[in-house]
Design a protein around this motif. Structure first.
Motif, PDB file in Angstrom:
ATOM      1  N   ALA A  18      11.310  53.692  -2.619  1.00 23.89           N
ATOM      2  CA  ALA A  18      12.733  53.841  -2.937  1.00 23.89           C
ATOM      3  C   ALA A  18      13.522  52.621  -2.454  1.00 23.89           C
ATOM      4  O   ALA A  18      14.432  52.142  -3.152  1.00 23.89           O
ATOM      5  CB  ALA A  18      13.278  55.116  -2.297  1.00 23.89           C
ATOM      6  N   GLY A  26      19.106  53.019  -2.435  1.00 20.75           N
ATOM      7  CA  GLY A  26      18.038  53.860  -2.977  1.00 20.75           C
ATOM      8  C   GLY A  26      17.343  54.652  -1.894  1.00 20.75           C
ATOM      9  O   GLY A  26      16.991  55.824  -2.088  1.00 20.75           O
ATOM     10  N   ALA A  30      17.347  58.757  -1.784  1.00 18.52           N
ATOM     11  CA  ALA A  30      16.059  59.460  -1.799  1.00 18.52           C
ATOM     12  C   ALA A  30      15.947  60.404  -0.605  1.00 18.52           C
ATOM     13  O   ALA A  30      15.496  61.552  -0.740  1.00 18.52           O
ATOM     14  CB  ALA A  30      14.908  58.451  -1.794  1.00 18.52           C
ATOM     15  N   ILE A 242      14.040  57.211  -8.450  1.00 16.44           N
ATOM     16  CA  ILE A 242      14.610  57.546  -7.142  1.00 16.44           C
ATOM     17  C   ILE A 242      14.729  59.060  -7.011  1.00 16.44           C
ATOM     18  O   ILE A 242      14.425  59.648  -5.956  1.00 16.44           O
ATOM     19  CB  ILE A 242      15.993  56.889  -6.956  1.00 16.44           C
TER      20      ILE A 242
END
Length: 323
Positions: A18, A26, A30, A242
């Motif tokens: 991620a 990200g 996540a 993601i």
């Protein structure tokens, strides 16, 4: 700790990917999605443990081996793509390409069919709760004003009370929506649950659930729980990779928690935990129906489930202490 070792390994790998895909943003999304998935699916773990406890050890192991990739890649990545493809009359590969190249449009398409998803998933979860509520063989009763009153006991004797009640809810829902597609989705959920229950009765012996039927039931139950999380995840990110990583990490922890509950015989120690989980399932089914008309924050949804299970766990400990 050994039950969650693989989940932590997957989490480290997943969060690393991620970060590679989306940087710190990200990584954060996540992690947030993973926490959200666990909070939304805690009741799923409890019910999974109850079902898994009735299956042979070999199928319990297969649930882990096959269930994890199905839960992570199947239910949280491929299944929404299939749903969008079917509902929007697009090809599967075309839908996948849309999700990769134009996630915003994919999200819009998913939003356009979310009521069908809620109708189907809500109907399946409602049947899970009603089967629990009208189970005459269940000895422990928690909220006796609901579970052990004259009306419920009489309805339980009919044998098909769950089906009648769910059909009544479906007819009212169709009256409110005036949508034939909602009717098809809702009654498809009931039909699927009834079909699996019939196969379960046919192939189960001496209280031991058929392995393959039990596995199918658990995966469909997991899918019903994941619908809400998958749709709600787009509020945090439009990147389907993601989203899959975050929800997949959460699904791993739910699987680990399920095995922990089974092997530690937690449901036998906390006698009302199963009850709290089923009330949380009923709440989620109702919320799915409600979200067809109004929006509800995912945090509220998760909090309701955790609160119900928490209350049932505390009450279980109080009863055990008194004994």
């Amino acid at each position: 700790m050994k039950y969650f070792f693989s989940s932590f390994i997957v989490s480290i790998l997943g969060l690393g990917i991620a970060f590679y895909l989306g940087g710190f943003g990200g990584l954060y999304i996540a992690a947030l999605l993973a926490i959200l998935e666990v909070s939304l699916s805690f009741d799923n773990a409890v019910v999974n443990a109850k079902v898994l406890d009735t299956m042979e050890p070999v199928w319990q192991k297969r649930f882990i081996i096959f269930g994890i990739p199905v839960a992570v890649f199947g239910m949280r990545f491929l299944f929404p793509i299939f749903i969008v493809a079917i509902a929007s009359n697009l090809g599967v590969m075309e839908t996948f390409q849309l999700a990769v190249d134009n996630p915003e449009h994919y999200h819009e398409t998913l939003e356009g069919v979310k009521n069908l998803i809620y109708a189907f998933g809500g109907a399946f979860l409602l049947m899970v709760f009603l089967d629990f509520l009208f189970d005459e063989e269940r000895d422990e009763k928690w909220l006796k004003i609901i579970e052990d009153n004259l009306i419920i006991n009489k309805l339980a004797e009919l044998g098909n009370a769950s089906l009648m009640f769910s059909m009544g809810v479906g007819l009212y829902l169709i009256h409110l929506t005036q949508d034939v597609s909602i009717a098809i989705a809702y009654f498809s959920g009931i039909l699927l649950h009834s079909f699996i229950a019939s196969l379960d009765d046919l192939f189960s012996t001496d209280g031991v659930r058929s392995g393959i039927i039990g596995l199918i039931y658990l995966e469909i139950l997991d899918a019903s729980f994941s619908f809400d999380g998958v749709i709600g995840a787009f509020a945090l990110s439009s990147d389907i990779f993601i989203i899959m990583i975050g929800l997949g990490i959460g699904a791993m922890f739910v699987r680990s928690l399920t095995i922990y509950l089974v092997e530690k015989k937690t449901l036998a120690e906390f006698i009302y935990l199963e009850h709290g989980a089923h009330y949380a399932i009923f709440a989620l089914a109702f919320i799915m129906f409600y979200k067809m008309f109004h929006e509800i924050d995912e945090v509220i949804v998760g909090t309701i489930g955790v609160a119900l299970i928490g209350i049932s766990a505390i009450h279980s400990m109080m009863v055990k202490k008194d004994k």
